[in-house]
Write a protein that holds these residues in place. Structure first.
Motif, mmCIF file in Angstrom:
data_model
loop_
_atom_site.group_PDB
_atom_site.id
_atom_site.type_symbol
_atom_site.label_atom_id
_atom_site.label_comp_id
_atom_site.label_asym_id
_atom_site.label_seq_id
_atom_site.Cartn_x
_atom_site.Cartn_y
_atom_site.Cartn_z
ATOM 1 N N PRO A 14 68.534 -1.891 3.913
ATOM 2 C CA PRO A 14 68.952 -0.549 4.386
ATOM 3 C C PRO A 14 70.155 -0.218 4.930
ATOM 4 C CG PRO A 14 66.892 -1.074 4.883
ATOM 5 C CD PRO A 14 67.267 -2.162 4.023
ATOM 6 N N GLY A 15 71.163 0.651 4.673
ATOM 7 C CA GLY A 15 72.468 0.589 5.048
ATOM 8 C C GLY A 15 73.382 -0.129 4.298
ATOM 9 N N GLY A 16 72.956 -0.974 3.304
ATOM 10 C CA GLY A 16 73.728 -1.736 2.440
ATOM 11 C C GLY A 16 74.289 -0.706 1.182
ATOM 12 N N LEU A 80 78.738 4.613 -10.074
ATOM 13 C CA LEU A 80 78.090 5.319 -8.844
ATOM 14 C C LEU A 80 78.040 4.109 -7.558
ATOM 15 C CD1 LEU A 80 76.666 8.005 -8.169
ATOM 16 C CD2 LEU A 80 74.560 6.512 -8.529
ATOM 17 N N GLN A 81 78.944 4.455 -6.703
ATOM 18 C CA GLN A 81 79.144 3.820 -5.821
ATOM 19 C C GLN A 81 78.128 4.382 -4.817
ATOM 20 O OE1 GLN A 81 81.101 1.108 -4.881
ATOM 21 N NE2 GLN A 81 79.707 1.006 -2.982
ATOM 22 N N MET A 82 77.278 3.527 -4.318
ATOM 23 C CA MET A 82 76.140 3.928 -3.512
ATOM 24 C C MET A 82 76.202 3.322 -2.041
ATOM 25 S SD MET A 82 73.021 4.041 -6.068
ATOM 26 C CE MET A 82 72.975 2.104 -6.298
ATOM 27 N N ASN A 83 76.390 3.989 -0.965
ATOM 28 C CA ASN A 83 76.590 3.634 0.358
ATOM 29 C C ASN A 83 75.490 3.893 1.226
ATOM 30 O OD1 ASN A 83 78.981 2.049 -0.398
ATOM 31 N ND2 ASN A 83 80.246 4.137 0.169
ATOM 32 N N GLU A 88 64.259 5.702 0.328
ATOM 33 C CA GLU A 88 64.047 6.710 -0.606
ATOM 34 C C GLU A 88 65.136 6.752 -1.819
ATOM 35 O OE1 GLU A 88 62.151 7.211 2.763
ATOM 36 O OE2 GLU A 88 64.222 7.274 2.679
ATOM 37 N N ASP A 89 66.301 5.603 -1.698
ATOM 38 C CA ASP A 89 66.947 5.531 -2.672
ATOM 39 C C ASP A 89 66.287 4.593 -3.981
ATOM 40 O OD1 ASP A 89 69.529 5.830 -0.637
ATOM 41 O OD2 ASP A 89 68.826 7.398 -1.998
ATOM 42 N N THR A 111 66.531 -1.335 -5.653
ATOM 43 C CA THR A 111 65.447 -1.566 -4.745
ATOM 44 C C THR A 111 66.179 -1.652 -3.405
ATOM 45 O OG1 THR A 111 63.942 -2.664 -6.173
ATOM 46 C CG2 THR A 111 63.351 -2.763 -3.789
ATOM 47 N N VAL A 112 65.670 -0.846 -2.353
ATOM 48 C CA VAL A 112 66.299 -0.901 -0.884
ATOM 49 C C VAL A 112 65.201 -1.329 0.024
ATOM 50 C CG1 VAL A 112 67.453 0.451 0.738
ATOM 51 C CG2 VAL A 112 68.014 0.992 -1.479
#
Length: 114
Positions: A14-16, A80-83, A88-89, A111-112
């Motif tokens: 999470p937060g990554g 797709l850069q995901m920060n 929920e992602d 997987t988060v």
């Protein structure tokens, strides 16, 4: 028919952050609007973001200000850069034309989890 190969998924805290890639077998990003989609367990596939041939972008409210969609026509690749990832992602992410048509690729699992 163009082939799309998704990659870049994995396990993130999470937060990554993660960056997904969608490699096309031929040049299409200057011809078609393209999108990233995701499907979480037990849920319908949903649009995450799309980018037009002119470079305009739009995001689902749930990812706005956290995800960035982009494309590199020279490399026939979309990203797709995901920060600031959260649980929920967690989903399988796919790229396709926008609106989607044709067959879907294998997707890439994100997987988060801590």
């Amino acid at each position: 028919q163009v082939q799309l190969v998704d990659s870049g998924g994995g396990l993130a805290q999470p937060g990554g952050s993660l960056r997904l890639s969608c490699a096309a077998s031929r040049s299409i990003f200057s011809i078609y609007a393209m999108g990233w989609y995701r499907q979480a367990p037990g849920k319908q596939r949903e649009l995450v973001a799309f980018i037009t041939t002119g470079g305009s972008t739009k995001y689902a409210d749930s990812v706005k200000d956290r995800f960035t969609i982009s494309s590199d026509n020279d490399k026939n690749t979309m990203y797709l850069q995901m920060n600031s990832l959260n649980a929920e992602d967690t989903a399988v992410y796919y790229c396709n034309k926008y609106p989607p048509r044709g067959s879907w690729g294998q997707g890439t699992q994100v997987t988060v989890s801590s």
